[in-house]
Design a protein around this motif. Structure first.
Motif, mmCIF file in Angstrom:
data_model
loop_
_atom_site.group_PDB
_atom_site.id
_atom_site.type_symbol
_atom_site.label_atom_id
_atom_site.label_comp_id
_atom_site.label_asym_id
_atom_site.label_seq_id
_atom_site.Cartn_x
_atom_site.Cartn_y
_atom_site.Cartn_z
ATOM 1 N N GLN A 22 9.590 -35.084 -6.105
ATOM 2 C CA GLN A 22 9.910 -35.449 -7.514
ATOM 3 C C GLN A 22 9.524 -36.950 -7.792
ATOM 4 O O GLN A 22 8.832 -37.338 -8.747
ATOM 5 C CB GLN A 22 11.160 -35.137 -7.963
ATOM 6 N N GLN A 23 10.041 -37.722 -6.662
ATOM 7 C CA GLN A 23 9.627 -39.133 -6.932
ATOM 8 C C GLN A 23 8.177 -39.643 -6.566
ATOM 9 O O GLN A 23 7.914 -40.976 -6.802
ATOM 10 C CB GLN A 23 10.666 -39.874 -5.952
ATOM 11 N N GLY A 24 7.483 -38.663 -5.957
ATOM 12 C CA GLY A 24 6.049 -38.775 -5.570
ATOM 13 C C GLY A 24 6.100 -39.682 -4.440
ATOM 14 O O GLY A 24 4.870 -40.102 -4.211
ATOM 15 N N TRP A 25 7.050 -39.500 -3.625
ATOM 16 C CA TRP A 25 6.981 -40.279 -2.128
ATOM 17 C C TRP A 25 6.294 -39.376 -1.165
ATOM 18 O O TRP A 25 5.881 -39.815 -0.346
ATOM 19 C CB TRP A 25 8.231 -40.671 -1.818
ATOM 20 N N ILE A 26 6.579 -37.903 -1.350
ATOM 21 C CA ILE A 26 5.866 -37.074 -0.475
ATOM 22 C C ILE A 26 5.038 -36.111 -1.241
ATOM 23 O O ILE A 26 5.314 -35.817 -2.256
ATOM 24 C CB ILE A 26 6.827 -36.237 0.538
ATOM 25 N N ASP A 27 3.919 -35.549 -0.481
ATOM 26 C CA ASP A 27 3.193 -34.312 -0.780
ATOM 27 C C ASP A 27 3.201 -33.220 -0.165
ATOM 28 O O ASP A 27 3.864 -33.161 1.063
ATOM 29 C CB ASP A 27 1.664 -35.047 -0.592
ATOM 30 N N ALA A 28 2.889 -32.142 -0.699
ATOM 31 C CA ALA A 28 3.227 -30.850 0.029
ATOM 32 C C ALA A 28 1.682 -29.900 0.139
ATOM 33 O O ALA A 28 1.235 -30.037 -1.142
ATOM 34 C CB ALA A 28 4.494 -30.009 -0.762
ATOM 35 N N GLU A 29 1.606 -29.178 0.880
ATOM 36 C CA GLU A 29 0.454 -28.384 1.078
ATOM 37 C C GLU A 29 0.744 -27.093 1.795
ATOM 38 O O GLU A 29 1.239 -27.487 3.022
ATOM 39 C CB GLU A 29 -0.716 -29.309 1.714
ATOM 40 N N TRP A 30 0.128 -26.220 1.438
ATOM 41 C CA TRP A 30 0.240 -24.747 2.460
ATOM 42 C C TRP A 30 -0.768 -25.109 3.568
ATOM 43 O O TRP A 30 -1.884 -25.287 3.200
ATOM 44 C CB TRP A 30 -0.126 -23.548 1.451
ATOM 45 N N GLY A 31 -0.036 -24.406 4.778
ATOM 46 C CA GLY A 31 -1.186 -24.582 5.807
ATOM 47 C C GLY A 31 -0.438 -23.399 6.948
ATOM 48 O O GLY A 31 0.644 -22.723 6.500
ATOM 49 N N ALA A 32 -1.041 -23.333 7.849
ATOM 50 C CA ALA A 32 -0.460 -22.217 9.025
ATOM 51 C C ALA A 32 0.396 -23.071 10.035
ATOM 52 O O ALA A 32 -0.057 -24.197 10.471
ATOM 53 C CB ALA A 32 -1.696 -21.731 9.769
ATOM 54 N N SER A 33 1.355 -22.338 10.318
ATOM 55 C CA SER A 33 2.288 -23.068 11.285
ATOM 56 C C SER A 33 1.733 -22.681 12.753
ATOM 57 O O SER A 33 0.769 -21.743 12.799
ATOM 58 C CB SER A 33 3.937 -22.547 11.178
ATOM 59 N N GLU A 34 2.620 -23.237 13.805
ATOM 60 C CA GLU A 34 2.067 -23.087 15.375
ATOM 61 C C GLU A 34 2.006 -21.406 15.748
ATOM 62 O O GLU A 34 0.991 -20.971 15.996
ATOM 63 C CB GLU A 34 3.089 -23.706 16.229
ATOM 64 N N ASN A 35 2.970 -20.861 14.909
ATOM 65 C CA ASN A 35 2.994 -19.421 15.224
ATOM 66 C C ASN A 35 2.111 -18.568 14.108
ATOM 67 O O ASN A 35 2.510 -17.268 13.831
ATOM 68 C CB ASN A 35 4.364 -18.684 15.347
ATOM 69 N N ASN A 36 1.224 -19.345 13.167
ATOM 70 C CA ASN A 36 0.462 -18.686 12.475
ATOM 71 C C ASN A 36 1.262 -18.052 11.312
ATOM 72 O O ASN A 36 0.682 -17.083 10.594
ATOM 73 C CB ASN A 36 -0.396 -17.512 13.038
ATOM 74 N N ARG A 37 2.199 -18.611 10.898
ATOM 75 C CA ARG A 37 2.952 -18.322 9.721
ATOM 76 C C ARG A 37 2.659 -19.222 8.555
ATOM 77 O O ARG A 37 2.219 -20.453 8.861
ATOM 78 C CB ARG A 37 4.278 -18.455 9.910
ATOM 79 N N ARG A 38 2.636 -18.652 7.401
ATOM 80 C CA ARG A 38 2.154 -19.476 6.257
ATOM 81 C C ARG A 38 3.405 -20.608 5.861
ATOM 82 O O ARG A 38 4.211 -19.866 5.538
ATOM 83 C CB ARG A 38 1.851 -18.767 5.109
ATOM 84 N N ALA A 39 3.212 -21.912 6.110
ATOM 85 C CA ALA A 39 4.107 -22.922 5.704
ATOM 86 C C ALA A 39 3.723 -24.135 4.894
ATOM 87 O O ALA A 39 2.644 -24.189 5.011
ATOM 88 C CB ALA A 39 4.860 -23.348 7.192
ATOM 89 N N LYS A 40 4.635 -24.610 4.370
ATOM 90 C CA LYS A 40 4.361 -25.663 3.713
ATOM 91 C C LYS A 40 4.592 -26.976 4.257
ATOM 92 O O LYS A 40 5.709 -27.208 4.920
ATOM 93 C CB LYS A 40 5.423 -25.876 2.198
ATOM 94 N N PHE A 41 3.479 -27.613 4.399
ATOM 95 C CA PHE A 41 3.667 -28.873 5.229
ATOM 96 C C PHE A 41 3.643 -30.153 4.260
ATOM 97 O O PHE A 41 2.928 -30.346 3.184
ATOM 98 C CB PHE A 41 2.144 -29.205 5.863
ATOM 99 N N TYR A 42 4.880 -30.985 4.603
ATOM 100 C CA TYR A 42 4.868 -32.149 3.898
ATOM 101 C C TYR A 42 4.177 -33.388 4.423
ATOM 102 O O TYR A 42 4.316 -33.371 5.893
ATOM 103 C CB TYR A 42 6.252 -32.368 3.803
#
Lengths: 129, 914
Positions: free
Chosen positions: A77-97
């Protein structure tokens, strides 16, 4: 069930210091830890951040993992981090900050602030003894 | 808790959490747990996901732009959950905003709106200012300034002179007042319709910059020859509203042949919507050329009536410059000066702003409407205080909800905003409803101030009214919403959360002082309103009950319009005799008398008098008003004769009975005259001199004394008045009114008036201008006071009702919160009567605090508007006592029910409560 919820809720809500063995976390502290983790490790998903903090704190801090997400939302909310969907090590869909530029600046400020305060607290506690 | 629509973003967050949980579970699986164990352990380590989702929604609400719609949705749901509160709040706001807006829209139409013409601010209104000094005529006649009367309007030749040779106005228009005339289509047999016709100069529309919506408007050519311009007869322009009303917007209206009072006219065009002349409050239906005036109104000549003049200032010319130019023009133009000697010696020319047109309603009703509006504003304020009270109470009940939201990370600002959204939602419902209510109320109000015709003032919802309503709605929303919101978010989180039922212990009752203050404020404001209303009620009653000195119920007054019929002096006396004879033949008529001055009508004459033994002060006027009346005047008007005798045939045409003195006349004086000149001694038999030293010097012998009768304002004390016998002054008859006394039911007045008009029609050249009952004349001079009384009484009734609800609600709420305490008291042996006493004492303390504040405030307010009261001072013990008693009684009644309920609390139930 109700009791459990109440207990959890209080855990999430507590600001005060615990008398227990494991310290509960101050709200701002968690934010600082998340920022520093992302700074040190690069983009990570929530689970990864939780593991990292757990590992670094050596079980001293009691981290309620759900709480982590309130911190992530706050920082986003403060704009200090961003988020993006990606694939985790085990190929799970996860949000990366990841840390943003203003997030990095905020980290510097907060870190400096933290050093100063912890210095003061440390001196204060050593004097009291 | 599922009170929100799921969004995409909700789903994606859920997915993120599920991923996290799955990863945790994987980890526990690897550590050797069974899949179920691993799943449970993961959930345990992660914490409450539902709560987390709530938090996310709260947080994202303040992040996304759609948070407003979320707040509104949430607010609507919160309002729906307490329908009682919502209904009460909406009703209060509706009434408050509606009433304020209604009055505002009337004030807007009267005071703020400019005429719908081109560059209205360039318009200037010429007017005649009565001289501030006594006026001396060459022949020795002196007219004191108090006898000059109001602006008589400009004679037509003066208009023409000003129009053709001035340097300050690009154009100047003349406009006669609105004439009520009979309208009919030529060749149709329908009953004539009464319309408002305005005779105007040919340049009227072009100068004002009004364009036709259909056909053409009038031009200077139309105004040259009587009865010319149209194919048949003179031209007529109709207003849009009349086009709508009479012709249902038929485009074929141009060219229609019509009749006004039997005279032929041709419709040539329609004025644009919203434009209905410059007389605000008396809209014109039809405009005709000014040259048609004598034809339409027999007896009226352009030279002997007054016109309204409106000029359009040339660019760069100010009104002050125009005014001095006008005065300069008059004095530099010997022809004009000589011609208008009479008018100009009594009046100066002034130039004032013409952008808002001319309105008699404006001066009459604006002050009283402003007062009424303040009263209604107070009601809105009380309603706001009341809503704030209810919200504070509700906020206390919602404390736990709010604490939860605060503690899980929603900012205090966000919670305040959410609570304010609820208030503003209520306010906007009040705004929209209030606007609808205001339209209806404004129409009603216009009907009241115009004496029945609600279409005379356009009180449409313009941007000013919309903005005003929105402004007060927003302000009220903030006013009643902010304090409770601030208070509600100021909570100690842990204590609120630790209290399992959300109940709050009595001693920790939040906002209890706040609520009491608000109730006291409501009571103070209502006290102001009630005292004001009772002062107006007493004023109105005093004025109505005032002894006007004559008989209101059974007296009619006929005014004649002599025009230039040539009837004056002996000829007029003859006409009057003839007319009176025919009137007396009508059934029910008991007495008739001719008179020159009429109560609440035509002005009285005035002459200098010298009374032996009376020395006037240095600045005192030598003038005394007189009225020339017929022999039966006192009987006909019902003014009682206190001493001496009336006039009669025995007073011959030159002097009193048996005295042959060419300059000795008889007179009856009123009590005020006897008081002033004879110190209250019996004046009968005394003599005095009128117009000493002039050719019309008269020796007067007083033959009687009549009771004081009101001729002008009811509020002012009666001035000294001399009644002269008209048979002795026949040569000076210039105008005629006849007083008619009738017997029987006062309902007989209407048919009698119709019969009188019928009799009047048979007189050639002389018109019956008006027939009115005395009661109507008096009532018409008393329109504002009853209106102020009615409206302020309604306002204070509403205020009392609100206060009643407020006191009841507060006490009920406070006692419900203290059920436990009351239970303990009862258990410890407090009797039911003790509980009553305690409750009553608490509520009355609040009431008295309010009264202690309200009564002095009311006195201050009353002093401000004291000039509007009559027969009652600003400090009126009766009004104050009545108000205090009424409010105390209402408050006591309102707290009785909660007290009674509190007294019946079962200690067992009470102790288990919470």
């Amino acid at each position: 069930m109700a009791l459990w919820t109440a207990h959890r809720r209080r855990a999430i809500l507590s600001y005060g210091m615990s008398k227990g063995r494991r310290s509960e976390i101050l709200q701002g502290t968690l934010d600082l830890m998340v920022l520093q983790t992302l700074n040190a490790m690069g983009p990570m998903h929530g689970f990864g951040i939780a593991r990292r903090i757990e590992q670094v704190s050596e079980q001293v801090l009691q981290l309620n993992e759900g709480t982590l997400y309130t911190a992530l939302m706050r920082l986003q909310q403060q704009g200090w981090i961003d988020a993006e969907w990606g694939a985790s090590e085990n190929n799970r869909r996860a949000k990366f900050y990841s840390l943003t530029r203003s997030g990095r600046k905020q980290l510097e400020r907060e870190a400096e602030n933290w050093q100063r305060i912890s210095g003061v607290i440390g001196r204060l506690l050593s004097l009291a003894r | 808790m599922a009170w929100r629509r799921k969004t995409d973003s909700d789903q994606s967050f859920d997915e993120e959490l599920q991923t996290h949980l799955a990863m945790l579970a994987d980890r526990f699986l690897r550590q050797g747990m069974s899949p179920t164990e691993a799943r449970n352990a993961a959930l345990r380590q992660f914490g409450n996901t539902t709560l987390l989702k709530e938090v996310r929604r709260e947080m994202s609400a303040s992040m996304h732009w759609e948070n407003l719609s979320r707040d509104i949705r949430f607010g609507l749901r919160a309002l729906k959950r307490s329908p009682g509160f919502t209904t009460a709040a909406v009703l209060l706001l509706l009434l408050g905003i509606g009433a304020n807006t209604a009055i505002f829209s009337v004030l807007d139409a009267l005071l703020l709106r400019t005429l719908p013409v081109r560059e209205p601010h360039e318009l200037a209104l010429l007017h005649l200012i009565p001289s501030t000094k006594n006026v001396q005529f060459p022949l020795g006649t002196v007219i004191p300034r108090e006898f000059l009367g109001a602006d008589p309007g400009f004679p037509y030749p003066l208009y023409e002179a000003l129009r053709d040779s001035n340097t300050v106005f690009s154009d100047l228009v003349a406009d006669f007042k609105i004439l009520p005339l009979d309208f009919s289509l030529r060749g149709s047999s329908e009953a004539p319709l009464q319309v408002r016709v305005d005779p105007v100069s040919g340049n009227y529309f072009s100068t004002l910059g009004v364009r036709p919506i259909l056909g053409r408007l009038m031009t200077a050519e139309d105004n040259k020859v009587v009865g010319s311009g149209g194919p048949q007869g003179a031209v007529a322009v109709i207003s849009y509203r009349f086009w709508q009303r009479r012709f249902t917007l038929d485009p074929g209206v141009v060219g229609r042949l019509i009749q006004l009072n039997g005279q032929p006219f041709t419709i040539v065009g329609v004025s644009p919507p919203r434009f209905d002349g410059e007389y605000v409050g008396t809209p014109a239906d039809i405009w005709v050329p000014i040259v048609m005036l004598p034809t339409l109104s027999p007896g009226v000549h352009l030279e002997n009536v007054g016109f309204t003049l409106i000029g359009r200032l040339k660019p760069g010319i100010t009104r002050q410059q125009a005014e001095s130019a006008m005065q300069f023009f008059i004095h530099q133009n010997p022809g004009a000066a000589a011609f208008f000697q009479f008018t100009l010696s009594m009046f100066g020319i002034g130039v004032k702003d013409g952008s808002q047109g001319v309105s008699s309603l404006r001066a009459q009703f604006s002050p009283v409407l402003l007062i009424v509006m303040s009263a209604v504003g107070l009601v809105l304020l009380i309603a706001c205080a009341n809503l704030a009270t209810l919200l504070l109470a509700r906020a206390a009940a919602r404390r736990r909800e709010i604490s939860v939201r605060l503690s899980i990370g929603a900012g205090r600002g966000h919670v305040i905003r959410q609570l304010l959204t609820e208030s503003l939602l209520l306010a906007s419902i009040g705004w929209i409803g209030g606007l609808l209510l205001a339209r209806w109320g404004a129409t009603l109000l216009v009907g009241v101030i115009s004496g029945g015709a609600s279409d005379v003032l356009t009180v449409g919802t313009d941007w000013r009214t919309l903005a005003f309503a929105m402004g007060i709605a927003l302000l009220s929303g903030m006013l009643f919403g902010l304090a409770p919101a601030l208070q509600a978010t100021h909570v100690n989180l842990s204590s609120a959360l630790n209290c399992p039922t959300g109940g709050v212990r009595a001693e920790a009752l939040p906002g209890s002082t706040g609520i009491r203050t608000l109730v006291a404020a409501q009571i103070a404001l209502s006290a102001v309103l009630l005292i004001g209303a009772s002062l107006f009620a007493r004023t109105s009653r005093n004025l109505e009950a005032l002894d006007v000195g004559f008989n209101r119920e059974h007296t009619l007054l006929i005014d004649f319009d002599l025009g230039n019929s040539g009837f004056r002096g002996a000829k007029l006396a003859e006409l009057s005799d003839d007319f009176e004879r025919r009137l007396r033949a009508l059934p029910g008529v008991v007495a008739t008398a001719a008179t020159t001055g009429t109560p609440f009508g035509a002005s009285l004459g005035g002459s200098p008098v010298q009374v032996p033994g009376y020395v006037p002060g240095p600045d005192e006027s030598h003038f005394c008003a007189y009225n020339m009346v017929g022999p039966d005047f006192f009987q006909a008007s019902g003014i009682p004769l206190l001493r001496g005798r009336e006039f009669g045939p025995h007073d011959n045409s030159t002097g009193p009975l048996g005295v042959s003195n060419s300059s000795l006349r008889v007179a009856v004086v009123n009590e005020a005259f006897a008081r002033k000149y004879f110190g209250g001694r019996d004046p009968v038999g005394q003599r005095f001199t009128m117009r000493k030293g002039s050719p019309t010097e008269r020796q007067i012998e007083i033959v009687g004394m009549a009771k004081d009768a009101k001729y002008g304002s009811l509020r002012e004390p009666t001035a000294p008045l001399i009644y002269l016998y008209n048979a002795q002054e026949v040569s000076s008859w210039r105008k005629l009114s006849i007083v008619v006394r009738f017997t029987g039911s006062s309902r007989y007045a209407a048919p009698l008036m119709a019969a009188i008009r019928e009799v009047g029609r048979t007189n050639a050249g002389v018109r019956v201008a008006s027939v009115e009952t005395m009661k109507n004349l008096v009532d018409h001079s008393l329109l504002e006071e009853p209106m102020a009384m009615d409206l302020s009484t309604a306002a204070s009734g509403l205020a009392l009702l609100i206060v009643c609800i407020g006191v009841y609600g507060t006490m009920a709420y406070a006692l419900a919160r203290r059920t436990r305490e009351l239970g303990i008291r009862t258990a410890l042996g407090a009797k039911q009567s003790d509980i009553y006493r305690m409750v009553m004492r608490e509520s009355l303390t609040t009431v008295f605090a309010g009264l202690l504040l309200g009564v002095p405030a009311a006195l201050v307010v009353a002093r401000l508007i004291a000039s509007r009261f009559f027969g009652v001072g600003a400090v009126d013990p009766l009004s104050i006592t009545a108000t205090v008693l009424l409010i105390t009684a209402v408050a006591a009644a309102a707290s009785f029910v909660p007290a009674w309920r509190a007294g019946r609390v079962d200690p067992m139930v009470a102790l288990r409560y919470e």
